[in-house]
Write a protein that holds these residues in place. Structure first.
Motif, PDB file in Angstrom:
ATOM      1  N   MET A  59       0.639  -1.313   0.144  1.00 39.44           N
ATOM      2  CA  MET A  59       0.140  -0.035   0.081  1.00 39.44           C
ATOM      3  C   MET A  59       1.001   1.197  -0.001  1.00 39.44           C
ATOM      4  O   MET A  59      -0.120   2.492   0.254  1.00 39.44           O
ATOM      5  N   TRP A  60       2.285   1.169   0.647  1.00 41.09           N
ATOM      6  CA  TRP A  60       2.665   2.783   0.495  1.00 41.09           C
ATOM      7  C   TRP A  60       4.146   2.290  -1.263  1.00 41.09           C
ATOM      8  O   TRP A  60       4.222   1.470  -1.512  1.00 41.09           O
ATOM      9  N   PRO A  61       4.047   4.270  -1.492  1.00 35.06           N
ATOM     10  CA  PRO A  61       5.734   4.159  -2.607  1.00 35.06           C
ATOM     11  C   PRO A  61       6.703   3.326  -2.163  1.00 35.06           C
ATOM     12  O   PRO A  61       7.119   2.712  -0.668  1.00 35.06           O
ATOM     13  N   VAL A  62       7.747   3.131  -2.510  1.00 37.95           N
ATOM     14  CA  VAL A  62       8.239   2.386  -2.335  1.00 37.95           C
ATOM     15  C   VAL A  62       9.935   3.371  -1.361  1.00 37.95           C
ATOM     16  O   VAL A  62      10.095   2.602  -0.218  1.00 37.95           O
ATOM     17  N   ILE A  63       9.650   4.563  -1.764  1.00 37.32           N
ATOM     18  CA  ILE A  63      10.507   5.841  -0.786  1.00 37.32           C
ATOM     19  C   ILE A  63      10.013   5.714   0.307  1.00 37.32           C
ATOM     20  O   ILE A  63      11.055   4.949   2.146  1.00 37.32           O
ATOM     21  N   PRO A  64       8.679   5.880   0.901  1.00 38.80           N
ATOM     22  CA  PRO A  64       7.894   5.557   2.416  1.00 38.80           C
ATOM     23  C   PRO A  64       9.006   3.858   2.598  1.00 38.80           C
ATOM     24  O   PRO A  64       8.449   3.535   3.936  1.00 38.80           O
ATOM     25  N   THR A  65       8.853   2.909   1.786  1.00 38.85           N
ATOM     26  CA  THR A  65       8.529   1.926   2.233  1.00 38.85           C
ATOM     27  C   THR A  65      10.079   1.579   2.541  1.00 38.85           C
ATOM     28  O   THR A  65      10.181   0.544   4.239  1.00 38.85           O
ATOM     29  N   ILE A  66      11.343   1.574   2.014  1.00 37.85           N
ATOM     30  CA  ILE A  66      12.567   1.732   2.768  1.00 37.85           C
ATOM     31  C   ILE A  66      12.594   2.350   4.002  1.00 37.85           C
ATOM     32  O   ILE A  66      13.979   2.098   4.371  1.00 37.85           O
ATOM     33  N   VAL A  67      11.843   3.836   3.758  1.00 36.30           N
ATOM     34  CA  VAL A  67      12.319   4.333   5.012  1.00 36.30           C
ATOM     35  C   VAL A  67      11.817   3.653   6.156  1.00 36.30           C
ATOM     36  O   VAL A  67      12.497   4.259   7.724  1.00 36.30           O
ATOM     37  N   LEU A  68      10.941   2.864   5.940  1.00 34.61           N
ATOM     38  CA  LEU A  68      10.450   1.834   7.202  1.00 34.61           C
ATOM     39  C   LEU A  68      11.633   0.523   7.877  1.00 34.61           C
ATOM     40  O   LEU A  68      11.368   0.635   8.497  1.00 34.61           O
ATOM     41  N   GLY A  69      11.778   0.666   6.330  1.00 34.13           N
ATOM     42  CA  GLY A  69      12.653  -0.737   6.781  1.00 34.13           C
ATOM     43  C   GLY A  69      14.015  -0.572   7.272  1.00 34.13           C
ATOM     44  O   GLY A  69      14.049  -1.193   8.403  1.00 34.13           O
ATOM     45  N   MET A  70      14.318   0.921   6.793  1.00 35.17           N
ATOM     46  CA  MET A  70      15.519   1.584   7.759  1.00 35.17           C
ATOM     47  C   MET A  70      15.013   1.353   9.460  1.00 35.17           C
ATOM     48  O   MET A  70      16.156   1.629  10.175  1.00 35.17           O
ATOM     49  N   PHE A  71      14.254   1.939   9.332  1.00 35.22           N
ATOM     50  CA  PHE A  71      13.328   2.415  11.067  1.00 35.22           C
ATOM     51  C   PHE A  71      13.136   1.126  12.365  1.00 35.22           C
ATOM     52  O   PHE A  71      14.039   1.476  12.988  1.00 35.22           O
ATOM     53  N   CYS A  72      12.915   0.036  10.909  1.00 32.35           N
ATOM     54  CA  CYS A  72      12.638  -1.429  11.738  1.00 32.35           C
ATOM     55  C   CYS A  72      14.709  -1.416  12.049  1.00 32.35           C
ATOM     56  O   CYS A  72      14.822  -2.368  12.947  1.00 32.35           O
ATOM     57  N   LEU A  73      15.114  -1.233  11.185  1.00 37.55           N
ATOM     58  CA  LEU A  73      16.895  -1.937  11.181  1.00 37.55           C
ATOM     59  C   LEU A  73      17.349  -1.053  12.237  1.00 37.55           C
ATOM     60  O   LEU A  73      17.937  -1.295  13.157  1.00 37.55           O
ATOM     61  N   LEU A  74      16.847   0.459  12.615  1.00 39.71           N
ATOM     62  CA  LEU A  74      17.821   1.447  13.642  1.00 39.71           C
ATOM     63  C   LEU A  74      16.854   0.968  14.259  1.00 39.71           C
ATOM     64  O   LEU A  74      17.828   0.567  16.177  1.00 39.71           O
ATOM     65  N   VAL A  75      15.515   0.684  15.042  1.00 37.51           N
ATOM     66  CA  VAL A  75      15.202  -0.850  16.339  1.00 37.51           C
ATOM     67  C   VAL A  75      15.330  -1.614  16.923  1.00 37.51           C
ATOM     68  O   VAL A  75      16.130  -2.120  17.669  1.00 37.51           O
ATOM     69  N   MET A  76      15.992  -2.353  15.878  1.00 33.22           N
ATOM     70  CA  MET A  76      17.038  -3.272  16.202  1.00 33.22           C
ATOM     71  C   MET A  76      18.101  -3.544  16.773  1.00 33.22           C
ATOM     72  O   MET A  76      18.714  -4.176  17.526  1.00 33.22           O
ATOM     73  N   ILE A  77      18.718  -2.251  16.047  1.00 35.85           N
ATOM     74  CA  ILE A  77      20.402  -2.157  16.475  1.00 35.85           C
ATOM     75  C   ILE A  77      20.287  -1.469  17.917  1.00 35.85           C
ATOM     76  O   ILE A  77      20.755  -1.777  18.311  1.00 35.85           O
TER      77      ILE A  77
END
Length: 372
Positions: A59-77
């Motif tokens: 449901m999201w465009p490409v850039i917001p999808t990537i940004v959300l993935g980066m946020f998840c990666l920061l949460v994991m770190i």
């Protein structure tokens, strides 16, 4: 759906529920992060973080999808600073891989949505050609139209109608091509195009129907591999001469129209059945024209079989004549709006076939009209 020559959808394509659903990837991320920080490490909710960008791809465009993935990666770190044995490298790798795949899936989805958007533009243009908006009034006759597609995103189908102001009076056509898909649409287009010419040229309804028969026969013959006798159309031709006080009907195997005359509803069965279009060579080309009174204040309802074949949950057909008798005096637009509402209510919003209808009224100059 087309009402009064204008299209209206049965429900908005993007309502409040859809807008709330678009936030679900972010909500899921916050929920997983909150659970990961607040629960014992043995539960390891952090391993669910790759699900958030995967959901965003739908449901999201490409850039917001990537940004959300980066946020998840920061949460994991960030979690790795509190818990050292969470398997951070594996989960982080999974987040990166899923985010890249989600970004590609989002790109492909957007391309398909763009293609679908242009296809719908073409379909809308074809709809305007096939079922163009009808005038609300021709001479002393009021006309309104209704079209309901069985499929939610459908634009055009095998049901058709047309009206023309000719030197011979107001002439109407409504019909239904057997079958679905592009062949049915093409046959409907051939019939309507022929009617738009023949309605002005032919002095008699029999001449019009013979030209329609020729048109659909030639169209069917141009489709190789098709079973020609199976490709036919039912139709009704109606003619209301100016100031004559009657209407002529030629019914080619179509459901009989309803006439409200002096407050009484009649089912106008043909005196002698005429063959459906493209079947004259098989069962004969004898066409019968009936004439019935059509006085000021009378109303005529022409419809396709999708109306009377609409079923409720118990499998019962929609009782159109009884429904018509309960309506009382109404303008054509109001009548079709009621029909639209009651058909959807009767079927539970699940139409099994396309529906087309024309409501025609000869207004009474001596009667006070209700406000529109």
């Amino acid at each position: 759906m087309i009402t009064s020559g204008r299209r209206r959808s049965r429900r908005p394509p993007y309502g409040g529920r859809w807008q709330a659903a678009r936030l679900s990837p972010l909500i899921l991320t916050v929920l997983i992060a909150g659970l990961a920080f607040s629960t014992p490490r043995e539960i390891a909710f952090s391993r669910l973080l790759p699900a958030a960008p995967a959901l965003a791809a739908a449901m999201w465009p490409v850039i917001p999808t990537i940004v959300l993935g980066m946020f998840c990666l920061l949460v994991m770190i960030s979690l790795s600073f509190f818990y050292t044995d969470l398997g951070t490298p594996y989960t982080a790798a999974a987040i990166v891989a899923v985010t890249l795949a989600a970004a590609y899936a989002s790109h492909v989805r957007l391309q398909r949505e763009e293609m679908l958007f242009h296809v719908r533009l073409v379909a809308d243009a074809a709809q305007q050609v096939l079922l163009r908006p009808l005038p609300r009034r021709i001479q002393d006759v009021e006309i309104e139209s209704l079209y309901l597609a069985a499929q939610e995103q459908a634009r055009i189908g095998g049901d058709f109608y047309e009206a023309a102001d000719t030197p011979h009076g107001v002439r109407l056509l409504i019909g239904d091509v057997r079958g679905k898909g592009l062949p049915a649409v093409g046959a409907a287009s051939a019939v309507i195009s022929c009617f738009r010419e023949a309605a002005y040229d032919e002095p008699d309804l029999r001449g019009i129907v013979r030209r329609l028969e020729t048109s659909i026969t030639r169209y069917s013959a141009g489709l190789p591999g098709q079973d020609l006798p199976e490709r036919f159309a039912t139709a009704i031709l109606a003619e209301i001469p100016h100031g004559s006080g009657h209407v002529r009907l030629l019914n080619c195997g179509h459901p009989p129209p309803l006439l409200v005359h002096h407050g009484e509803t009649r089912v106008l069965e043909p005196t002698i059945p005429s063959p459906p279009l493209n079947l004259a060579t098989l069962i004969g080309d004898r066409y019968c024209v009936d004439a019935v009174a059509f006085a000021p204040g009378d109303q005529l309802l022409l419809y396709t079989d999708g109306v009377t074949e609409t079923r409720d949950r118990a499998g019962e057909f929609f009782p159109l004549p009884e429904w018509m008798r309960r309506q009382g005096p109404a303008r054509p637009r109001e009548l079709l709006d009621r029909l639209h509402r009651d058909l959807l209510h009767y079927s539970g919003g699940r139409l099994e076939d396309d529906i087309a209808a024309l409501a025609v009224r000869c207004p009474d100059p001596h009667t006070q009209e209700p406000p529109t």
